[in-house]
Motif scaffolding. Sequence first.
Motif, PDB file in Angstrom:
ATOM      1  N   VAL A   1      20.080 -13.697  76.564  1.00 61.42           N
ATOM      2  CA  VAL A   1      20.796 -12.452  76.282  1.00 61.42           C
ATOM      3  C   VAL A   1      21.261 -12.427  74.827  1.00 61.42           C
ATOM      4  O   VAL A   1      21.155 -11.408  74.140  1.00 61.42           O
ATOM      5  CB  VAL A   1      21.989 -12.290  77.247  1.00 61.42           C
ATOM      6  N   GLU A   2      21.771 -13.571  74.363  1.00 61.06           N
ATOM      7  CA  GLU A   2      22.225 -13.632  72.968  1.00 61.06           C
ATOM      8  C   GLU A   2      21.064 -13.393  72.007  1.00 61.06           C
ATOM      9  O   GLU A   2      21.204 -12.679  71.004  1.00 61.06           O
ATOM     10  CB  GLU A   2      22.870 -14.989  72.689  1.00 61.06           C
TER      11      GLU A   2
ATOM     12  N   ARG B   1      27.017  -3.201  76.293  1.00 60.01           N
ATOM     13  CA  ARG B   1      26.091  -2.980  77.409  1.00 60.01           C
ATOM     14  C   ARG B   1      26.171  -4.130  78.417  1.00 60.01           C
ATOM     15  O   ARG B   1      26.187  -3.910  79.626  1.00 60.01           O
ATOM     16  CB  ARG B   1      24.665  -2.855  76.864  1.00 60.01           C
ATOM     17  N   LEU B   2      26.246  -5.341  77.897  1.00 62.20           N
ATOM     18  CA  LEU B   2      26.359  -6.514  78.769  1.00 62.20           C
ATOM     19  C   LEU B   2      27.686  -6.511  79.517  1.00 62.20           C
ATOM     20  O   LEU B   2      27.727  -6.715  80.744  1.00 62.20           O
ATOM     21  CB  LEU B   2      26.226  -7.793  77.941  1.00 62.20           C
ATOM     22  N   ALA B   3      28.778  -6.299  78.789  1.00 56.26           N
ATOM     23  CA  ALA B   3      30.104  -6.320  79.407  1.00 56.26           C
ATOM     24  C   ALA B   3      30.235  -5.239  80.470  1.00 56.26           C
ATOM     25  O   ALA B   3      30.805  -5.471  81.553  1.00 56.26           O
ATOM     26  CB  ALA B   3      31.181  -6.143  78.335  1.00 56.26           C
ATOM     27  N   GLY B   4      29.708  -4.052  80.172  1.00 58.32           N
ATOM     28  CA  GLY B   4      29.765  -2.969  81.146  1.00 58.32           C
ATOM     29  C   GLY B   4      29.019  -3.326  82.427  1.00 58.32           C
ATOM     30  O   GLY B   4      29.495  -3.051  83.537  1.00 58.32           O
ATOM     31  N   PHE B   5      27.865  -3.942  82.276  1.00 55.91           N
ATOM     32  CA  PHE B   5      27.070  -4.357  83.442  1.00 55.91           C
ATOM     33  C   PHE B   5      27.822  -5.388  84.274  1.00 55.91           C
ATOM     34  O   PHE B   5      27.907  -5.272  85.505  1.00 55.91           O
ATOM     35  CB  PHE B   5      25.731  -4.920  82.968  1.00 55.91           C
ATOM     36  N   LEU B   6      28.385  -6.401  83.615  1.00 54.68           N
ATOM     37  CA  LEU B   6      29.094  -7.468  84.342  1.00 54.68           C
ATOM     38  C   LEU B   6      30.344  -6.935  85.034  1.00 54.68           C
ATOM     39  O   LEU B   6      30.647  -7.313  86.172  1.00 54.68           O
ATOM     40  CB  LEU B   6      29.466  -8.592  83.380  1.00 54.68           C
ATOM     41  N   GLU B   7      31.063  -6.052  84.352  1.00 50.57           N
ATOM     42  CA  GLU B   7      32.290  -5.500  84.946  1.00 50.57           C
ATOM     43  C   GLU B   7      31.978  -4.607  86.148  1.00 50.57           C
ATOM     44  O   GLU B   7      32.698  -4.628  87.155  1.00 50.57           O
ATOM     45  CB  GLU B   7      33.067  -4.711  83.889  1.00 50.57           C
TER      46      GLU B   7
ATOM     47  N   ALA C   1      30.825 -20.350  89.597  1.00 44.41           N
ATOM     48  CA  ALA C   1      30.258 -19.438  88.595  1.00 44.41           C
ATOM     49  C   ALA C   1      28.947 -18.808  89.066  1.00 44.41           C
ATOM     50  O   ALA C   1      28.198 -18.244  88.264  1.00 44.41           O
ATOM     51  CB  ALA C   1      30.036 -20.179  87.282  1.00 44.41           C
ATOM     52  N   LYS C   2      28.687 -18.885  90.357  1.00 46.90           N
ATOM     53  CA  LYS C   2      27.422 -18.364  90.893  1.00 46.90           C
ATOM     54  C   LYS C   2      27.207 -16.898  90.525  1.00 46.90           C
ATOM     55  O   LYS C   2      26.110 -16.500  90.111  1.00 46.90           O
ATOM     56  CB  LYS C   2      27.403 -18.532  92.412  1.00 46.90           C
ATOM     57  N   ARG C   3      28.236 -16.064  90.686  1.00 48.40           N
ATOM     58  CA  ARG C   3      28.069 -14.629  90.440  1.00 48.40           C
ATOM     59  C   ARG C   3      27.790 -14.339  88.970  1.00 48.40           C
ATOM     60  O   ARG C   3      26.940 -13.509  88.637  1.00 48.40           O
ATOM     61  CB  ARG C   3      29.331 -13.877  90.894  1.00 48.40           C
ATOM     62  N   LEU C   4      28.502 -15.012  88.084  1.00 54.10           N
ATOM     63  CA  LEU C   4      28.271 -14.837  86.647  1.00 54.10           C
ATOM     64  C   LEU C   4      26.844 -15.220  86.293  1.00 54.10           C
ATOM     65  O   LEU C   4      26.137 -14.490  85.593  1.00 54.10           O
ATOM     66  CB  LEU C   4      29.269 -15.690  85.849  1.00 54.10           C
ATOM     67  N   TRP C   5      26.405 -16.373  86.771  1.00 52.76           N
ATOM     68  CA  TRP C   5      25.053 -16.866  86.511  1.00 52.76           C
ATOM     69  C   TRP C   5      23.998 -15.904  87.052  1.00 52.76           C
ATOM     70  O   TRP C   5      23.032 -15.559  86.360  1.00 52.76           O
ATOM     71  CB  TRP C   5      24.918 -18.252  87.148  1.00 52.76           C
ATOM     72  N   THR C   6      24.211 -15.436  88.266  1.00 51.39           N
ATOM     73  CA  THR C   6      23.250 -14.532  88.905  1.00 51.39           C
ATOM     74  C   THR C   6      23.145 -13.205  88.164  1.00 51.39           C
ATOM     75  O   THR C   6      22.040 -12.684  87.926  1.00 51.39           O
ATOM     76  CB  THR C   6      23.653 -14.275  90.368  1.00 51.39           C
ATOM     77  N   LEU C   7      24.289 -12.654  87.771  1.00 53.96           N
ATOM     78  CA  LEU C   7      24.270 -11.358  87.093  1.00 53.96           C
ATOM     79  C   LEU C   7      23.678 -11.441  85.689  1.00 53.96           C
ATOM     80  O   LEU C   7      23.032 -10.489  85.231  1.00 53.96           O
ATOM     81  CB  LEU C   7      25.683 -10.776  87.039  1.00 53.96           C
ATOM     82  N   LEU C   8      23.886 -12.549  85.010  1.00 57.08           N
ATOM     83  CA  LEU C   8      23.264 -12.712  83.692  1.00 57.08           C
ATOM     84  C   LEU C   8      21.742 -12.710  83.822  1.00 57.08           C
ATOM     85  O   LEU C   8      21.033 -12.124  82.998  1.00 57.08           O
ATOM     86  CB  LEU C   8      23.750 -14.013  83.042  1.00 57.08           C
TER      87      LEU C   8
ATOM     88  N   GLY D   1      16.606  -9.697  83.463  1.00 55.32           N
ATOM     89  CA  GLY D   1      15.441  -9.194  84.177  1.00 55.32           C
ATOM     90  C   GLY D   1      15.263  -7.692  84.057  1.00 55.32           C
ATOM     91  O   GLY D   1      14.137  -7.185  84.048  1.00 55.32           O
ATOM     92  N   LYS D   2      16.359  -6.969  83.913  1.00 57.81           N
ATOM     93  CA  LYS D   2      16.294  -5.507  83.819  1.00 57.81           C
ATOM     94  C   LYS D   2      16.147  -5.007  82.390  1.00 57.81           C
ATOM     95  O   LYS D   2      15.462  -4.013  82.135  1.00 57.81           O
ATOM     96  CB  LYS D   2      17.567  -4.893  84.428  1.00 57.81           C
ATOM     97  N   HIS D   3      16.808  -5.688  81.446  1.00 50.66           N
ATOM     98  CA  HIS D   3      16.931  -5.119  80.106  1.00 50.66           C
ATOM     99  C   HIS D   3      16.229  -5.901  78.996  1.00 50.66           C
ATOM    100  O   HIS D   3      16.168  -5.419  77.863  1.00 50.66           O
ATOM    101  CB  HIS D   3      18.415  -4.989  79.742  1.00 50.66           C
ATOM    102  N   ILE D   4      15.703  -7.096  79.298  1.00 48.41           N
ATOM    103  CA  ILE D   4      15.113  -7.912  78.238  1.00 48.41           C
ATOM    104  C   ILE D   4      13.639  -8.220  78.507  1.00 48.41           C
ATOM    105  O   ILE D   4      12.759  -7.833  77.737  1.00 48.41           O
ATOM    106  CB  ILE D   4      15.900  -9.229  78.055  1.00 48.41           C
ATOM    107  N   TYR D   5      13.363  -8.909  79.605  1.00 53.44           N
ATOM    108  CA  TYR D   5      11.993  -9.369  79.862  1.00 53.44           C
ATOM    109  C   TYR D   5      10.970  -8.242  79.980  1.00 53.44           C
ATOM    110  O   TYR D   5       9.819  -8.416  79.556  1.00 53.44           O
ATOM    111  CB  TYR D   5      11.950 -10.251  81.119  1.00 53.44           C
ATOM    112  N   PRO D   6      11.332  -7.059  80.512  1.00 53.14           N
ATOM    113  CA  PRO D   6      10.332  -5.976  80.594  1.00 53.14           C
ATOM    114  C   PRO D   6      10.168  -5.194  79.293  1.00 53.14           C
ATOM    115  O   PRO D   6       9.395  -4.228  79.258  1.00 53.14           O
ATOM    116  CB  PRO D   6      10.892  -5.048  81.698  1.00 53.14           C
ATOM    117  N   HIS D   7      10.903  -5.568  78.240  1.00 56.22           N
ATOM    118  CA  HIS D   7      10.852  -4.797  77.000  1.00 56.22           C
ATOM    119  C   HIS D   7       9.447  -4.865  76.396  1.00 56.22           C
ATOM    120  O   HIS D   7       8.777  -5.891  76.449  1.00 56.22           O
ATOM    121  CB  HIS D   7      11.874  -5.341  76.001  1.00 56.22           C
TER     122      HIS D   7
END
Length: 474
Positions: A258-259, A271-277, A356-363, A368-374
């Motif tokens: 992500v970085e 964009r990242l913070a909004g998604f995680l929140e 930290a499962k949820r943090l790891w999973t959401l990252l 998967g949604k915003h980087i790899y398909p670019h």
Amino acid sequence: MGDLKWEKLLNSQRRKDKAKGKRAERSAKTAEHRTELERDHDRILFSTPVRRMQDKTQVFPLDPHDSVRTRLTHSHEVANMARSFGTALVYVYPEQFNLPESLNAERNVPALLEAIGLAHDLGNPPFGHQGEDAIQSWMKARAPDIFEGLDGAALREDFLKFEGNAQAFRLLTRLQIVNDSYGLNMTYAFLAALMKYPSPSDKVNKKILARKKFNYFQSEADIAKEVWAETGLGEGVRHPLTFIMEACDDIAYSIVDVEDAAKKGLVNFDRLAGFLEFEGSDDACIASVIVKARQQHQEFRAQSLSAAELDDITMQMFRVNAIGVMIVAATKAFAENLPAMMAGTFDKELMAESDAKRLWTLLKEFAGKHIYPHRQVLEVELKGHQTIHGLMDIFWAAITNRKDPLDIGSKRTSPVHSYVYSRISENYRRVAESPDNRMPIRYRELQLMTDMMSGMTDSFAISLLKDLRERGAV
């Protein structure tokens, strides 16, 4: 098998020393003050395959941005986290770890974890996981012809499911040689802990973590069994420290991908913070990381930074905070699940069992949604796929078109094939041509090709294909 014992799991003897009837001990005259497991790390660090990783893809192939991670920087980061993880265990959880003093755990556990963290991606071909996919798809498309006469499911599956983890094991035990067949002559403890998937290719089972992929080819099956015998492990049973290496790898790619994407302008902190929140509003780990990141963001805003600088430094601090939270959570999860690991019954990802499962999973979901398909990622991945297929066509023709079908090293049938064959690394050819190689001829031919493909860097693969085509190879 019974419960595992640390005395065997941290076995510092080496295959070569054992074969010669020697203990792995340094003479006082050598002034060697490193332990054997510390020497493992140094052997890896100074090896050629490590240097090649500086031009191998992590996520963004052939990226001109110097700060975007390569496979080498990723591996150093995983090694660093793994070493820190090990240090925390031996000092913060000594009672749960319960390591005998004779094992010098304060030095050996962090050293072993750092070594396997550095080595875990050594077998990956160019262009990241797309490179593995390209090798597998080439094998599948040509299967009727290339597997003719190759009996045994495992022999064929080694190539149909070609795996960088198995190639790393082969590289370190077989290919990095000077005058013997012991590779870098690593300790049993290192080789055991390196195996994330202690299973052969014909026993892959996606529902079982330790068998989700495979970690040795049939050419190294005897070595894998020897390693298990010397460490008290067995097929399908992971070394406990392997879970730590996997967790550090999971943490690294979930955050730094992500970085890196932010460095390239594909995403930003808001964009990242909004998604995680939105997706993880009720998660304590996510809340703590986001709150701290937003506080720091406000502090940075007061420094009159440009928008790009502000987002860059905020993402850096988010990475720092998120890694810290996840490492602490993973360390706690390891200590809690260690009894099951020592019984050989734990078969889950450490991060999936952590706070930290949820943090790891959401990252991972965000990437998967915003980087790899670019499109930028997909375009270069396609180039890598085409490059690997082109090279495999050319190398296969050169390897198989020779005068003597039973002698891989015999004279080629044309000058072009002779030139192409000469471009295969000498040590790979020596292993394939060796009279001591007991694998079937067709298996050796295929493995010679995959050895060469895996050893290439991204840039070398592209330039080599151009050179070979200009010389008439097709």
